[in-house]
Design a protein around this motif. Sequence first.
Motif, short mmCIF file in Angstrom:
data_model
loop_
_atom_site.label_atom_id
_atom_site.label_comp_id
_atom_site.label_asym_id
_atom_site.label_seq_id
_atom_site.Cartn_x
_atom_site.Cartn_y
_atom_site.Cartn_z
N ARG A 198 -18.23 -25.74 56.94
CA ARG A 198 -18.84 -24.27 57.12
C ARG A 198 -19.95 -24.24 55.96
N MET A 199 -20.42 -25.25 55.41
CA MET A 199 -21.53 -25.10 54.60
C MET A 199 -22.77 -25.57 55.11
N ILE A 200 -23.90 -24.81 55.49
CA ILE A 200 -25.11 -25.26 55.64
C ILE A 200 -26.17 -24.82 54.77
N TYR A 201 -26.83 -26.03 54.34
CA TYR A 201 -27.85 -25.78 53.18
C TYR A 201 -29.21 -26.15 53.96
N LEU A 202 -30.19 -25.38 53.61
CA LEU A 202 -31.40 -25.66 54.00
C LEU A 202 -32.43 -26.29 52.88
N TYR A 203 -33.03 -27.23 52.95
CA TYR A 203 -33.53 -27.88 51.77
C TYR A 203 -35.12 -27.73 52.05
N ASP A 204 -35.66 -27.05 51.06
CA ASP A 204 -37.03 -26.72 51.12
C ASP A 204 -37.70 -27.90 50.63
N SER A 205 -38.04 -28.82 51.56
CA SER A 205 -38.93 -29.89 51.02
C SER A 205 -40.34 -29.99 51.20
N ASN A 206 -40.64 -29.32 50.07
CA ASN A 206 -42.38 -29.17 49.92
C ASN A 206 -42.55 -30.31 49.07
N VAL A 210 -40.05 -21.24 63.15
CA VAL A 210 -38.76 -20.59 63.08
C VAL A 210 -37.60 -21.21 64.15
N GLU A 211 -38.43 -21.63 65.39
CA GLU A 211 -37.72 -22.15 66.49
C GLU A 211 -36.85 -23.42 66.14
N ASN A 212 -37.47 -24.45 65.35
CA ASN A 212 -36.97 -25.62 64.70
C ASN A 212 -35.91 -25.29 63.74
N VAL A 213 -35.83 -24.33 62.99
CA VAL A 213 -35.15 -24.06 61.75
C VAL A 213 -33.92 -23.60 62.44
N ASP A 214 -34.24 -22.54 63.42
CA ASP A 214 -33.08 -21.93 64.19
C ASP A 214 -32.23 -22.99 65.01
N SER A 215 -32.73 -23.73 65.72
CA SER A 215 -32.02 -24.85 66.39
C SER A 215 -31.30 -26.03 65.61
N CYS A 216 -31.77 -26.15 64.56
CA CYS A 216 -30.96 -27.15 63.67
C CYS A 216 -29.85 -26.39 62.92
N ILE A 217 -29.87 -25.07 62.51
CA ILE A 217 -28.85 -24.34 62.24
C ILE A 217 -27.66 -24.28 63.17
N SER A 218 -28.04 -23.99 64.47
CA SER A 218 -27.14 -24.03 65.55
C SER A 218 -26.46 -25.31 65.87
N ILE A 219 -27.26 -26.27 65.73
CA ILE A 219 -26.50 -27.65 65.74
C ILE A 219 -25.45 -27.73 64.61
N ALA A 220 -26.14 -27.58 63.47
CA ALA A 220 -25.34 -27.84 62.11
C ALA A 220 -23.86 -27.15 62.40
N LYS A 221 -23.92 -25.93 63.06
CA LYS A 221 -22.62 -25.16 63.23
C LYS A 221 -21.69 -25.73 64.18
N ASP A 263 -21.11 -29.17 63.86
CA ASP A 263 -20.68 -30.25 63.29
C ASP A 263 -19.44 -30.07 62.08
N ASP A 264 -18.52 -30.96 61.92
CA ASP A 264 -17.57 -30.45 61.09
C ASP A 264 -17.72 -30.99 59.85
N ARG A 265 -18.83 -31.42 59.43
CA ARG A 265 -19.43 -31.77 58.03
C ARG A 265 -20.14 -30.77 57.17
N PRO A 266 -20.20 -30.68 56.15
CA PRO A 266 -21.26 -30.01 55.55
C PRO A 266 -22.56 -30.51 55.87
N SER A 267 -23.56 -29.38 56.09
CA SER A 267 -25.04 -29.88 56.72
C SER A 267 -26.04 -29.75 55.92
N LEU A 268 -26.79 -30.53 55.88
CA LEU A 268 -28.13 -30.54 55.03
C LEU A 268 -29.09 -30.48 56.22
N ILE A 269 -30.16 -29.68 56.05
CA ILE A 269 -31.23 -29.52 57.18
C ILE A 269 -32.55 -29.56 56.15
N ILE A 270 -33.04 -30.94 56.32
CA ILE A 270 -34.35 -31.21 55.54
C ILE A 270 -35.46 -30.27 56.20
N CYS A 271 -35.99 -29.49 55.53
CA CYS A 271 -37.09 -28.66 56.32
C CYS A 271 -38.37 -29.15 55.52
#
Length: 650
Positions: free
Chosen positions: A179-187, A222-233, A235-243
């Motif tokens: 239930r953890m979803i972390y967005l990584y602000d990869s700048n 927005v659409e890309n981030v949004d769909s990655c969050i949906s996909i992350a939900k 999965d039963d592992r903690p999620s990192l979304i490298i943005c």
Amino acid sequence: MPADQATDLANLSINTIRGLAMDAVQKANSGHPGMPMGAAVMAYALFTRHLRFDPQAPTWFDRDRFILSAGHGSMLLYSMLYLLGYDLSLEDIQNFRQWGSKTPGHPENTITPGVEMATGPLGQGFATGVGMAIAEEKLRAEFPGLIDHWTYAICSDGDLMEGISHEAASLAGHLRLGRMIYLYDSNRVTIDGSTDISFSEDIRKRFESCGWHVQRCDGMSVENVDSCISIAKGDDRPSLIICDTVIGYGSPNMAGTSRTHGAPLGEEEVRLAKIELGIPTEPLFYVPKEALAHMREIGKRHKDERMGSERKLESNPELARRIAGRLPEGWADAMPVFDSAMATRDSSGKILNAIAGVLPELVGGSADLAESNKTTLHDAPYFSASHRLGRNLGYGVREHAMAAAMNGMNLHGGVRAYGGTFLIFSDYMRPAVRLASLMETNTIFVYSHDSIGLGEDGPTHQPIEQIMSLRAMPHIHVFRPADANETRAAWKHALESKDHPTAIVLSRQKLPLVSPSTFDALHGAYVLADASGGAPHAVLIGTGSEVEICLSARELLQSDGIPTRVVSMPCWELFEVQDESYRSSVLPPGVLRVSVEAGATLGWQKWIGDSGIAIGIDRFGASAPYQTIYEQFGLTGEAVAEQVKKALSQ
Ligand SMILES: Cc1ncc(C[n+]2csc(CCOP(=O)(O)OP(=O)(O)O)c2C)c(N)n1
């Protein structure tokens, strides 16, 4: 730059956030505009399409938790909270970083509604979220149908560089905190410049090897981030979304560089950035009506759900009690009264196991020293990926992540986390202990092996300055009990506290029973053995294992005709808040005061005054049987009595 596929309203809102961040930093003449400008899209996608919250009820228990781990980007969070309708006004935004404002430089949970925790020290938010996710998993298993939420965070390059993020990511993956979803602000930019200077590991591989689900996306869409969050939900592992993002997005001359990180862009660059982003250059702090209406509408989305959820939560009395942080009536009666000598770590372990049944919210744990710290709840399994009802956390050798995760659990509420290690390793977790104090979180830090009394392991393991350095920290209460009964008082105090952490400092070695079964120790200091044959000529003040030494020194002094009082002082902070008349009844003015504590003497002058004697240890310890070290260091009844006699004869 990839074209943003979001709607006009989304773009308008995102650019409003960017404009507010630039203006607030410019007006304050300090702050961090780059991160909010680059991460506004991520935050917009998360808050408007996923996060469950109600600005009218920021503490709704079943809300999703959001942590801005990169707390220097505070203007991102403040803009969001204001636009969504939290109790934060445009004026508050204009007062960014000013005295008394609701918009301090870095987010603080005690100041701003909607801020879940204080962030700024990089990595803390990342690890604290792990604790929040543990609490959610545990409560969802315990109260099915009542608890069901997610933990989100935005973290940065700096967060992932910090060691604590390694500890916490490893633990989260092992525990399969899905239930953890972390967005990584990869700048790819930090203060000193490009991450090319210092940071080249493969983040995807690192997190995958820790058992995380990892995705990568265009963080400016927005659409890309949004769909990655949906996909992350799903999965039963903690999620990192490298943005992949661009720091300072919109600034024509500085975007993508560290120049946007931590200083105002300058009036001219702000003007140019606004033109680039299509924001009117005047007035400052421009908020288009359509964007505000759009965001306020989103802020109302979960109101009905929240009200329904709150009714359900209240209908379960046990959960309602735990959410309110109320202990059950008479819980302290379950604590044993002691009548024999034992190490205070042992009495602590017995107390915990005696109260575990009446306090189901208690979640124990240790950083791989459970047997030594006596922190295990024996009737409960470990909390694990397959045992969500477990009540012992095996943190592994990860003190720093343990402390932060405990903070996360206690901030989350519904559970009450304590965790142990050796006192010496409090230094390994100090930043999280400090944050617990700042956040007014009631985390309980159990520190055993509290002095040279641990003996043969030697100076690397013998705390010297640790007790005093914890006392130097504002707000935390440091409790060093002298025996089993004072340990009861320590636990009573720690568990009943709501707004401060407590460090319970425990001995490895056996200590005689010296104190009454009443809770006198809750005064912080009290007369344990009074002078006989007249008013005291000396007051010996001891803590923990050194109270016994004070008592034997008193015997010697009394037999030499010197009336001597012994004061046990397990908790400075509790004594400080007693009234003056109580304090002077315990420590009468004008009488020689002698402190005895097996640790740094710096600070004892506060209680003993200029003419007192501080007996302690101002060097590193030594490896030997502990009785020998005590003798060599002059910490015996005889040595203390000698010093007192010498002082009185001068
Ligand atoms: C533990 C800790 N060390 C140092 C700092 C000072 N600091 C603030 S932001 C930052 C690094 C910024 O890089 P990044 O995290 O990538 O943020 P961004 O540049 O994207 O804003 C540093 C070193 C800090 N806040 N916390």
